[in-house]
Design a protein around this motif. Structure first.
Motif, PDB file in Angstrom:
ATOM      1  N   ILE A  51      40.498  49.209  32.943  1.00  0.00           N
ATOM      2  CA  ILE A  51      39.385  48.596  33.680  1.00  0.00           C
ATOM      3  C   ILE A  51      38.164  48.503  32.771  1.00  0.00           C
ATOM      4  N   TYR A  52      37.597  47.300  32.688  1.00  0.00           N
ATOM      5  CA  TYR A  52      36.394  47.070  31.883  1.00  0.00           C
ATOM      6  C   TYR A  52      35.250  46.655  32.795  1.00  0.00           C
ATOM      7  N   ASN A  53      34.133  47.356  32.685  1.00  0.00           N
ATOM      8  CA  ASN A  53      32.947  47.053  33.492  1.00  0.00           C
ATOM      9  C   ASN A  53      31.780  46.647  32.603  1.00  0.00           C
ATOM     10  N   LYS A 176      32.864  52.016  39.384  1.00  0.00           N
ATOM     11  CA  LYS A 176      32.289  51.608  38.108  1.00  0.00           C
ATOM     12  C   LYS A 176      32.714  52.494  36.945  1.00  0.00           C
ATOM     13  N   ASN A 177      33.009  53.764  37.215  1.00  0.00           N
ATOM     14  CA  ASN A 177      33.366  54.674  36.126  1.00  0.00           C
ATOM     15  C   ASN A 177      34.868  54.717  35.846  1.00  0.00           C
ATOM     16  N   TYR A 178      35.641  53.883  36.520  1.00  0.00           N
ATOM     17  CA  TYR A 178      37.086  53.840  36.271  1.00  0.00           C
ATOM     18  C   TYR A 178      37.378  53.255  34.892  1.00  0.00           C
ATOM     19  N   ILE A 179      38.351  53.845  34.207  1.00  0.00           N
ATOM     20  CA  ILE A 179      38.815  53.294  32.933  1.00  0.00           C
ATOM     21  C   ILE A 179      40.255  52.800  33.076  1.00  0.00           C
ATOM     22  N   THR A 180      41.059  53.542  33.810  1.00  0.00           N
ATOM     23  CA  THR A 180      42.445  53.138  34.030  1.00  0.00           C
ATOM     24  C   THR A 180      42.910  53.648  35.383  1.00  0.00           C
ATOM     25  N   ASN A 181      43.833  52.908  36.002  1.00  0.00           N
ATOM     26  CA  ASN A 181      44.400  53.387  37.255  1.00  0.00           C
ATOM     27  C   ASN A 181      45.697  54.165  37.027  1.00  0.00           C
TER      28      ASN A 181
END
Length: 277
Positions: A51-53, A176-181
């Motif tokens: 995930i890219y924010n 917003k702070n997710y990087i990967t699921n």
């Protein structure tokens, strides 16, 4: 009166032949090593999502399996997820039936496609690129084309900006702070498999089953133990993994522990046991 902010979200599927640099590209796009990289074929067994924010934009990148050459794998990915953009990663100017099979499917769907010509740092005669790009235009309709070196992170950030222009207006799907699921346990097992692949030069890494036992944070900077079980089929496999004077398994533990600490951003003690199934 405050102007209402629009949010943009989309899923981006990364396609390409084995070792074209898909996993390296995903890691660079996300800014963290969540997908393992190796020179061996079929390194990625399943989809790895990153995930890219950036401000009001959110992109879910999906790294396709290493055996993506099979048409049904691509079709299933496209059927099971709403894909907004495809990144077709090409290894320099390589082209054969693998790429032909992939573009047959892409050409039958209406999804914006961005061509990524990777490893341009290894193309010493740049004059070959223009004829190659003209060739690509005869094969597939693409929205944009970007020439990069994923390994050296040359022009990788340009990809985000091209995707921003395509993303639909939509609420963000992830915090917003997710990087990967993907779970931490899965990524840790993938890190260990990477180093098994690196130091075991045969088919053994592909049949080893890795189990990460549950672990807890003992402090803000420390996890006491991460215990790993490696399941093998035969005694000879166990001997190969251990190596003479336990040299190989010690190397795997040392390298894996260092990478896991970087991923978790905390100190750990890594312990590995090898067991027969």
């Amino acid at each position: 009166m405050n102007k209402k902010i629009s949010f943009y979200f989309g899923r981006v599927l990364i396609l390409g032949r084995t070792n074209s640099g898909k996993s390296t590209l995903l890691n660079k796009l996300i800014g963290k090593n969540i997908s393992i990289t190796s020179h061996k074929i079929n390194t990625t067994y399943f989809n790895i999502n990153g995930i890219y924010n950036y401000d009001n934009y959110q992109i879910e990148y999906i790294d396709s399996p290493g055996f993506i050459n099979k048409n049904n794998i691509i079709s299933n990915l496209l059927d099971n997820k709403k894909i907004d953009v495809i990144l077709l990663v090409l290894d320099r100017n390589k082209w054969n039936n693998i790429e032909e099979n992939i573009i047959k499917i892409i050409n039958n769907i209406s999804i914006s496609t961005i061509i990524i010509i990777n490893k341009i740092d290894k193309i010493y005669n740049k004059t070959i690129l223009l004829p190659y790009i003209n060739f690509l235009k005869t094969k597939i309709f693409f929205t944009n084309l970007v020439m990069i070196s994923a390994k050296k992170k040359l022009y990788v950030n340009d990809i985000h900006h091209f995707i921003f222009k395509i993303l639909p207006k939509k609420k963000h799907f992830f915090p917003k702070n997710y990087i990967t699921n993907q779970s931490k346990e899965l990524i840790i097992s993938e890190i260990i498999r990477k180093y098994i692949m690196k130091y075991i030069h045969n088919e053994l890494p592909y049949i080893i089953k890795i189990k990460v036992e549950p672990f807890i944070k003992t402090s803000k900077i420390f996890i006491k133990n991460i215990n790993i079980l490696l399941y093998v089929n035969k005694i000879i496999h166990k001997k190969i993994l251990i190596g003479k004077n336990a040299k190989i398994i010690k190397l795997i533990i040392s390298k894996s522990q260092n990478s896991i600490e970087k991923f978790l951003n905390r100190k750990i003690i890594l312990k590995i046991w090898i067991k027969l199934k």
